[in-house]
Design an enzyme around this catalytic site. Structure first.
Site, PDB file in Angstrom:
ATOM      1  N   GLY A  15       8.174 -13.407  -1.061  1.00  0.00           N
ATOM      2  CA  GLY A  15       7.896 -13.178   0.332  1.00  0.00           C
ATOM      3  C   GLY A  15       6.531 -13.981   0.632  1.00  0.00           C
ATOM      4  O   GLY A  15       5.942 -13.130   1.378  1.00  0.00           O
ATOM      5  N   SER A  16       6.365 -15.167   0.573  1.00  0.00           N
ATOM      6  CA  SER A  16       5.037 -15.739   0.907  1.00  0.00           C
ATOM      7  C   SER A  16       5.293 -16.836   1.923  1.00  0.00           C
ATOM      8  O   SER A  16       4.402 -17.513   2.063  1.00  0.00           O
ATOM      9  CB  SER A  16       4.365 -16.356  -0.278  1.00  0.00           C
ATOM     10  OG  SER A  16       4.897 -16.885  -1.186  1.00  0.00           O
ATOM     11  N   ARG A  18       5.247 -15.995   4.968  1.00  0.00           N
ATOM     12  CA  ARG A  18       4.371 -15.634   6.039  1.00  0.00           C
ATOM     13  C   ARG A  18       3.821 -14.386   5.865  1.00  0.00           C
ATOM     14  O   ARG A  18       3.961 -13.652   4.631  1.00  0.00           O
ATOM     15  CB  ARG A  18       5.380 -15.526   7.535  1.00  0.00           C
ATOM     16  CG  ARG A  18       6.505 -14.594   7.218  1.00  0.00           C
ATOM     17  CD  ARG A  18       8.020 -14.897   8.175  1.00  0.00           C
ATOM     18  NE  ARG A  18       8.981 -14.229   7.786  1.00  0.00           N
ATOM     19  CZ  ARG A  18       9.374 -13.080   7.896  1.00  0.00           C
ATOM     20  NH1 ARG A  18       8.746 -12.096   8.473  1.00  0.00           N
ATOM     21  NH2 ARG A  18      10.760 -12.742   7.514  1.00  0.00           N
ATOM     22  N   ASN A  90       5.876  -8.996  -3.431  1.00  0.00           N
ATOM     23  CA  ASN A  90       5.672  -8.720  -2.244  1.00  0.00           C
ATOM     24  C   ASN A  90       6.696  -8.508  -1.023  1.00  0.00           C
ATOM     25  O   ASN A  90       6.706  -8.196  -0.046  1.00  0.00           O
ATOM     26  CB  ASN A  90       4.525  -9.452  -1.494  1.00  0.00           C
ATOM     27  CG  ASN A  90       4.150  -9.629  -0.013  1.00  0.00           C
ATOM     28  OD1 ASN A  90       3.531  -8.738   0.415  1.00  0.00           O
ATOM     29  ND2 ASN A  90       4.931 -10.506   0.686  1.00  0.00           N
ATOM     30  N   SER A 142       3.169   0.657  -0.185  1.00  0.00           N
ATOM     31  CA  SER A 142       2.843   1.080   1.034  1.00  0.00           C
ATOM     32  C   SER A 142       2.206   2.375   1.362  1.00  0.00           C
ATOM     33  O   SER A 142       3.027   3.326   0.377  1.00  0.00           O
ATOM     34  CB  SER A 142       4.209   1.143   2.129  1.00  0.00           C
ATOM     35  OG  SER A 142       3.782   1.708   3.292  1.00  0.00           O
ATOM     36  N   TYR A 155      12.756   3.255   3.187  1.00  0.00           N
ATOM     37  CA  TYR A 155      11.486   2.532   2.881  1.00  0.00           C
ATOM     38  C   TYR A 155      10.537   3.256   2.278  1.00  0.00           C
ATOM     39  O   TYR A 155      10.012   2.735   1.027  1.00  0.00           O
ATOM     40  CB  TYR A 155      10.934   1.976   4.231  1.00  0.00           C
ATOM     41  CG  TYR A 155       9.677   1.017   4.230  1.00  0.00           C
ATOM     42  CD1 TYR A 155       9.697  -0.227   3.918  1.00  0.00           C
ATOM     43  CD2 TYR A 155       8.357   1.636   4.377  1.00  0.00           C
ATOM     44  CE1 TYR A 155       8.738  -1.049   3.840  1.00  0.00           C
ATOM     45  CE2 TYR A 155       7.259   0.732   4.319  1.00  0.00           C
ATOM     46  CZ  TYR A 155       7.444  -0.565   4.158  1.00  0.00           C
ATOM     47  OH  TYR A 155       6.559  -1.403   4.058  1.00  0.00           O
ATOM     48  N   LYS A 159       9.457   2.232  -1.487  1.00  0.00           N
ATOM     49  CA  LYS A 159       7.946   2.106  -1.799  1.00  0.00           C
ATOM     50  C   LYS A 159       7.333   3.170  -2.780  1.00  0.00           C
ATOM     51  O   LYS A 159       6.431   2.887  -3.649  1.00  0.00           O
ATOM     52  CB  LYS A 159       7.181   2.206  -0.559  1.00  0.00           C
ATOM     53  CG  LYS A 159       7.418   1.114   0.301  1.00  0.00           C
ATOM     54  CD  LYS A 159       7.069  -0.397  -0.063  1.00  0.00           C
ATOM     55  CE  LYS A 159       7.347  -1.347   0.687  1.00  0.00           C
ATOM     56  NZ  LYS A 159       6.977  -3.023  -0.109  1.00  0.00           N
ATOM     57  N   ILE A 188      -0.607  -2.968   8.819  1.00  0.00           N
ATOM     58  CA  ILE A 188      -1.220  -4.315   8.743  1.00  0.00           C
ATOM     59  C   ILE A 188      -0.763  -5.068   9.597  1.00  0.00           C
ATOM     60  O   ILE A 188       0.416  -5.296   9.962  1.00  0.00           O
ATOM     61  CB  ILE A 188      -1.137  -4.767   7.491  1.00  0.00           C
ATOM     62  CG1 ILE A 188      -1.709  -4.032   6.244  1.00  0.00           C
ATOM     63  CG2 ILE A 188      -1.880  -6.150   7.116  1.00  0.00           C
ATOM     64  CD1 ILE A 188      -2.895  -3.517   6.245  1.00  0.00           C
TER      65      ILE A 188
HETATM   66  P1  NDP Z   1       6.940  -9.913   6.826  1.00  0.00           P
HETATM   67  O1  NDP Z   1       8.072  -9.451   7.439  1.00  0.00           O
HETATM   68  O2  NDP Z   1       5.962 -10.654   7.708  1.00  0.00           O
HETATM   69  O3  NDP Z   1       7.356 -10.876   5.531  1.00  0.00           O
HETATM   70  C1  NDP Z   1       8.311 -10.621   4.823  1.00  0.00           C
HETATM   71  C2  NDP Z   1       8.440 -11.571   3.801  1.00  0.00           C
HETATM   72  O4  NDP Z   1       9.374 -11.082   2.842  1.00  0.00           O
HETATM   73  C3  NDP Z   1       8.901 -12.971   4.058  1.00  0.00           C
HETATM   74  O5  NDP Z   1       8.322 -13.923   3.514  1.00  0.00           O
HETATM   75  C4  NDP Z   1      10.367 -12.978   3.660  1.00  0.00           C
HETATM   76  O6  NDP Z   1      10.860 -14.213   3.482  1.00  0.00           O
HETATM   77  C5  NDP Z   1      10.263 -12.043   2.452  1.00  0.00           C
HETATM   78  N1  NDP Z   1      11.618 -11.383   2.360  1.00  0.00           N
HETATM   79  C6  NDP Z   1      12.025 -10.412   3.049  1.00  0.00           C
HETATM   80  N2  NDP Z   1      13.405  -9.999   2.436  1.00  0.00           N
HETATM   81  C7  NDP Z   1      13.449 -11.068   1.325  1.00  0.00           C
HETATM   82  C8  NDP Z   1      14.592 -10.899   0.450  1.00  0.00           C
HETATM   83  N3  NDP Z   1      15.605 -10.186   0.304  1.00  0.00           N
HETATM   84  N4  NDP Z   1      14.606 -12.040  -0.552  1.00  0.00           N
HETATM   85  C9  NDP Z   1      13.551 -12.846  -0.574  1.00  0.00           C
HETATM   86  N5  NDP Z   1      12.305 -12.942   0.295  1.00  0.00           N
HETATM   87  C10 NDP Z   1      12.540 -11.743   1.225  1.00  0.00           C
HETATM   88  O7  NDP Z   1       6.450  -8.567   6.342  1.00  0.00           O
HETATM   89  P2  NDP Z   1       4.818  -8.330   5.644  1.00  0.00           P
HETATM   90  O8  NDP Z   1       3.800  -9.301   5.501  1.00  0.00           O
HETATM   91  O9  NDP Z   1       4.274  -7.120   7.010  1.00  0.00           O
HETATM   92  O10 NDP Z   1       4.960  -7.231   4.532  1.00  0.00           O
HETATM   93  C11 NDP Z   1       4.961  -7.880   2.932  1.00  0.00           C
HETATM   94  C12 NDP Z   1       4.903  -6.668   2.407  1.00  0.00           C
HETATM   95  O11 NDP Z   1       4.097  -5.593   2.543  1.00  0.00           O
HETATM   96  C13 NDP Z   1       6.459  -5.842   2.310  1.00  0.00           C
HETATM   97  O12 NDP Z   1       6.894  -5.337   0.927  1.00  0.00           O
HETATM   98  C14 NDP Z   1       6.089  -4.632   3.243  1.00  0.00           C
HETATM   99  O13 NDP Z   1       6.884  -3.744   3.022  1.00  0.00           O
HETATM  100  C15 NDP Z   1       4.455  -4.330   2.774  1.00  0.00           C
HETATM  101  N6  NDP Z   1       3.636  -3.611   3.774  1.00  0.00           N
HETATM  102  C16 NDP Z   1       3.436  -4.224   4.877  1.00  0.00           C
HETATM  103  C17 NDP Z   1       3.012  -3.354   5.747  1.00  0.00           C
HETATM  104  C18 NDP Z   1       2.515  -3.882   7.023  1.00  0.00           C
HETATM  105  O14 NDP Z   1       1.735  -3.122   8.051  1.00  0.00           O
HETATM  106  N7  NDP Z   1       2.781  -5.138   7.570  1.00  0.00           N
HETATM  107  C19 NDP Z   1       2.381  -2.044   5.342  1.00  0.00           C
HETATM  108  C20 NDP Z   1       2.639  -1.757   4.135  1.00  0.00           C
HETATM  109  C21 NDP Z   1       3.562  -2.503   3.256  1.00  0.00           C
HETATM  110  P3  NDP Z   1      11.760 -14.950   4.590  1.00  0.00           P
HETATM  111  O15 NDP Z   1      10.954 -15.430   5.567  1.00  0.00           O
HETATM  112  O16 NDP Z   1      12.305 -16.146   3.629  1.00  0.00           O
HETATM  113  O17 NDP Z   1      12.967 -14.013   4.807  1.00  0.00           O
END
Ligand code: NDP
Length: 245
Positions: A15-16, A18, A90, A142, A155, A159, A188
């Site tokens: 999930g990198s 973004r 992630n 989380s 969720y 987590k 975040i």
């Molecule tokens: P975003 O929604 O900004 O990004 C999520 C990323 O995960 C994207 O790169 C996406 O890829 C990828 N992804 C989602 N589902 C899949 C899947 N089924 N297979 C492959 N890739 C997948 O999320 P955040 O950056 O906010 O969050 C990142 C992590 O941090 C998550 O695990 C979230 O639960 C955790 N987190 C976030 C918090 C926050 O406040 N933002 C707080 C606590 C935890 P693609 O673009 O290709 O779909």
């Protein structure tokens, strides 16, 4: 600052494309590591161009066990593939609803991506780490996994499950020099939290002693710290501005 030299390290961050995952990837890239970027679909060209070292890329849905296994197998077969030293699980999604209204499909989707997905990625890589006798795994949990949250029964369960998985893998990997830790971010700034209503954001903010949302870079610094320190394993580091005090 860090004793560890990341120049000869390869880091896969799921999930990198973004958000937090991208910030984690950039942090390791800044320290000279080779990155493997991952998303469901192709990583955009501007994201690839933002790295010092040209990243490798891999695409698969972590919730799809067969696809994940096949893609990781192929990754290890690539002629230029250096192996994985650090894995950051992630990738994650939310599908919020109060428990009595939660559909079985939405409950399963979040568990399948956030918990089973992390296991799907970890298992084949853990096997390789056991053989190479070293590895670092960081699971993006989380603060909700520790404290629960109204509307996030799926969720929070996923987590919290990741924290249990972290502790178990830490015990199973320790004798092979594999350390496994988790990060529990609070609120975040990212696409995930941008999607929340202004009311929901204000509500959470009122409970954050540091009175602001965290930055993805602040989570990324924690990932680098966990990958640098060689005596921490099985732990969950909370990065939440004091939300869970
Ligand atoms: P975003 O929604 O900004 O990004 C999520 C990323 O995960 C994207 O790169 C996406 O890829 C990828 N992804 C989602 N589902 C899949 C899947 N089924 N297979 C492959 N890739 C997948 O999320 P955040 O950056 O906010 O969050 C990142 C992590 O941090 C998550 O695990 C979230 O639960 C955790 N987190 C976030 C918090 C926050 O406040 N933002 C707080 C606590 C935890 P693609 O673009 O290709 O779909």
């Amino acid at each position: 600052m860090f004793k560890k030299d990341f120049k000869n390290q390869t880091v896969l961050v799921t999930g990198s494309s973004r958000g937090i995952g991208l910030a984690v990837a950039h942090a390791f890239d800044d320290l000279g590591a080779q990155l493997i970027l991952h998303g469901r679909s192709a990583i955009p060209a501007d994201v690839l161009d933002s790295f010092h070292q040209k990243p490798m890329t891999v695409e698969f849905d972590v919730a799809n066990t067969e696809e994940t296994e096949a893609q990781i197998k192929d990754l290890y077969k690539r002629p230029d593939f250096p192996g994985i030293d650090i894995l950051v699980n992630n990738a994650g999604i939310t599908k919020d609803q109060i428990a009595i209204g939660m559909s079985p499909a939405d409950f399963a989707a979040v568990i399948n991506t956030n918990l089973t997905g992390a296991f799907n990625v970890t298992q084949p890589i853990f096997k390789k780490m056991v053989r190479q006798k070293h590895g670092d795994i960081i699971n993006m949990s989380s603060v909700v996994g520790l404290m629960g949250n109204i509307g996030q029964v799926n969720y929070a369960a996923a987590k919290a499950g990741l924290i249990g998985m972290t502790k178990t893998l830490a015990k199973e990997g320790a004798r092979r020099n594999i350390r496994v830790n988790a990060i529990a971010p609070g609120m975040i700034v990212s696409d995930m939290t941008d999607a929340l209503s202004e009311d929901a954001k204000a509500n959470v903010l009122g409970n954050v002693p540091l009175a602001r949302f965290g930055l993805a870079e602040e989570v990324a610094e924690t990932a680098v710290f966990l990958a640098s320190n060689e005596y921490i394993t099985g732990q969950t580091i909370v990065v939440d501005g004091g939300l869970y005090i």
